[in-house]
Design a protein around this motif. Structure first.
Motif, PDB file in Angstrom:
ATOM      1  N   ASP A  71      32.520  45.494  29.226  1.00  9.76           N
ATOM      2  CA  ASP A  71      33.016  46.620  30.023  1.00  9.76           C
ATOM      3  C   ASP A  71      31.971  47.068  31.049  1.00  9.76           C
ATOM      4  N   ASP A  72      30.695  47.086  30.646  1.00 13.44           N
ATOM      5  CA  ASP A  72      29.616  47.451  31.575  1.00 13.44           C
ATOM      6  C   ASP A  72      29.613  46.523  32.786  1.00 13.44           C
ATOM      7  N   CYS A  73      29.732  45.222  32.542  1.00 12.78           N
ATOM      8  CA  CYS A  73      29.698  44.238  33.632  1.00 12.78           C
ATOM      9  C   CYS A  73      30.869  44.432  34.580  1.00 12.78           C
ATOM     10  N   ALA A  74      32.023  44.737  34.019  1.00 11.16           N
ATOM     11  CA  ALA A  74      33.196  44.994  34.862  1.00 11.16           C
ATOM     12  C   ALA A  74      32.963  46.224  35.737  1.00 11.16           C
ATOM     13  N   ARG A  75      32.339  47.243  35.173  1.00 10.88           N
ATOM     14  CA  ARG A  75      32.074  48.479  35.934  1.00 10.88           C
ATOM     15  C   ARG A  75      30.992  48.256  36.981  1.00 10.88           C
ATOM     16  N   PHE A 129      31.581  46.407  44.466  1.00 10.71           N
ATOM     17  CA  PHE A 129      32.743  46.132  45.307  1.00 10.71           C
ATOM     18  C   PHE A 129      33.115  47.377  46.112  1.00 10.71           C
ATOM     19  N   ASP A 130      33.164  48.512  45.430  1.00 10.35           N
ATOM     20  CA  ASP A 130      33.508  49.765  46.113  1.00 10.35           C
ATOM     21  C   ASP A 130      32.466  50.133  47.154  1.00 10.35           C
ATOM     22  N   ALA A 131      31.180  49.926  46.814  1.00  9.08           N
ATOM     23  CA  ALA A 131      30.102  50.254  47.748  1.00  9.08           C
ATOM     24  C   ALA A 131      30.173  49.378  48.991  1.00  9.08           C
ATOM     25  N   LYS A 132      30.463  48.110  48.807  1.00 12.52           N
ATOM     26  CA  LYS A 132      30.569  47.179  49.937  1.00 12.52           C
ATOM     27  C   LYS A 132      31.764  47.537  50.807  1.00 12.52           C
ATOM     28  N   ALA A 144      20.754  39.697  43.740  1.00  9.25           N
ATOM     29  CA  ALA A 144      21.680  39.450  42.633  1.00  9.25           C
ATOM     30  C   ALA A 144      22.055  40.784  41.995  1.00  9.25           C
ATOM     31  N   ILE A 145      23.295  40.896  41.532  1.00  7.06           N
ATOM     32  CA  ILE A 145      23.699  42.143  40.888  1.00  7.06           C
ATOM     33  C   ILE A 145      23.621  41.975  39.371  1.00  7.06           C
ATOM     34  N   GLY A 146      23.360  43.079  38.701  1.00  6.70           N
ATOM     35  CA  GLY A 146      23.196  42.992  37.257  1.00  6.70           C
ATOM     36  C   GLY A 146      23.480  44.301  36.561  1.00  6.70           C
ATOM     37  N   ALA A 147      23.605  44.208  35.239  1.00  4.57           N
ATOM     38  CA  ALA A 147      23.715  45.380  34.372  1.00  4.57           C
ATOM     39  C   ALA A 147      22.379  45.529  33.650  1.00  4.57           C
ATOM     40  N   CYS A 148      21.738  46.661  33.858  1.00  5.49           N
ATOM     41  CA  CYS A 148      20.392  46.877  33.317  1.00  5.49           C
ATOM     42  C   CYS A 148      20.429  47.932  32.220  1.00  5.49           C
TER      43      CYS A 148
END
Length: 321
Positions: free
Chosen positions: A296-300, A306-309, A234-238
């Motif tokens: 904004d953090d979540c969008a980034r 997305f860019d990494a994939k 799962a992806i997250g903002a930490c």
């Protein structure tokens, strides 16, 4: 892997030994441990690591000691993953610090651990005043029946791989470089505990991860992946920090808002892997301003993954062309 608290008066079996702090178990440590396994296999003996708690710098200058990369528990997990048979965790206290180089060799290496082969880094010093070194170990080994081998510094792109180099990269916010030196993404593992529950009041319920460290080498907001319990990559903002918007002089916290997930994670043991720093921690004038920043953090975070994939797919298509 067997873990021993302190050094016995006499071990039940000889060993192939290495000594060090092993903070982070980075690529340099991994090269040392690979050599240790090879040497132990050739001699038919178990591998052993001698490490210290607290770390020597924490004992001698606790206020000036750098933040650890990993807790003791995490270090033991990483050593086990490297195939170490035994770890001796020696309390580093005033009595141990007073051991002369000669007593260290006699009480620790010869009688305590029955060392047959000692593998050390090329800058290893020991004993009171750090008077012992590679040359004195070689002399003692010839008399006391153990061999001594030094492993040259491991370099990556001309840079010495060390815990200090990893720490500096993290403090600079360069997670890509820190992860390169570690050989894997930086990872914190802990149970989800109850927090202040402020995040849920602004639409961002976070998993508050129990920390076993009072200081860490990184702070701010990060793009992470989370595994454990019901979560798989799962992806997250930490957020790692002291939450200045909430109050002053608060305890260090690690909190993760997991994107596209709704559920109860309390008491689950989660693994948080750090990939990219989004920004530094900041103080906001209101919870509304904090909410806008987290949006904004979540969008980034989404954009980073997305860019990494996309980059990964692009590399795959080029290699297969």
């Amino acid at each position: 892997m067997q873990v021993f608290r302190g050094i016995p008066q006499s071990s039940d079996q000889p060993c192939v030994l290495t000594i060090g702090n092993f903070d982070g178990v980075h690529l340099g440590h991994q090269a040392l441990l690979a050599r240790l396994r090879h040497r132990a296999a050739s001699l038919g003996l178990p591998t052993a690591v001698l490490t210290f708690e607290p770390l020597p710098r924490e004992f001698f200058a606790p206020k000036d000691a750098p933040p650890r990369l990993v807790s003791l528990r995490r270090k033991l997990e990483l050593l086990a993953a490297q195939g170490v048979d035994r770890v001796y965790v020696q309390p580093f206290n005033a009595r141990f610090a007073e051991l002369s180089a000669e007593d260290f060799i006699d009480k620790v290496l010869v009688r305590g651990l029955r060392t047959r082969h000692l593998l050390i880094g090329d800058d290893f010093c020991f004993g009171k005043g750090r008077r012992g070194n590679f040359a004195s170990l070689q002399q003692a080994g010839a008399l006391r029946g153990f061999q001594v081998e030094a492993l040259d510094t491991v370099a990556l792109g001309g840079e010495r791989v060390s815990s200090s180099a990893v720490r500096e990269a993290m403090l600079a916010g360069d997670m890509a470089h820190a992860n390169l030196l570690l050989g894997a993404p930086y990872e914190v593992i802990g149970r989800v505990i109850h927090g202040d529950k402020i995040g849920r009041t602004i639409g961002f319920p976070t998993a508050n991860i129990q920390l076993r460290q009072t200081t860490m080498p990184l702070s701010g907001i990060f793009a992470v992946t989370v595994d454990g319990g019901p979560l798989r990559q799962a992806i997250g903002a930490c957020s790692i920090g002291v939450r200045p918007t909430i109050g002053d002089k608060l305890q260090l916290r690690l909190e993760v808002f997991i994107l596209d997930f709704a559920g109860d994670l309390y008491h689950q043991r989660l693994s948080v892997r750090f990939w990219h720093k989004i920004r530094d921690e900041a103080k906001y004038d209101s919870l509304d301003a904090l909410k806008a920043a987290i949006d904004d953090d979540c969008a980034r975070v989404k954009q980073y993954f997305f860019d990494a994939k996309y980059a990964e797919k692009d590399e795959g298509s080029q290699s297969g062309a």
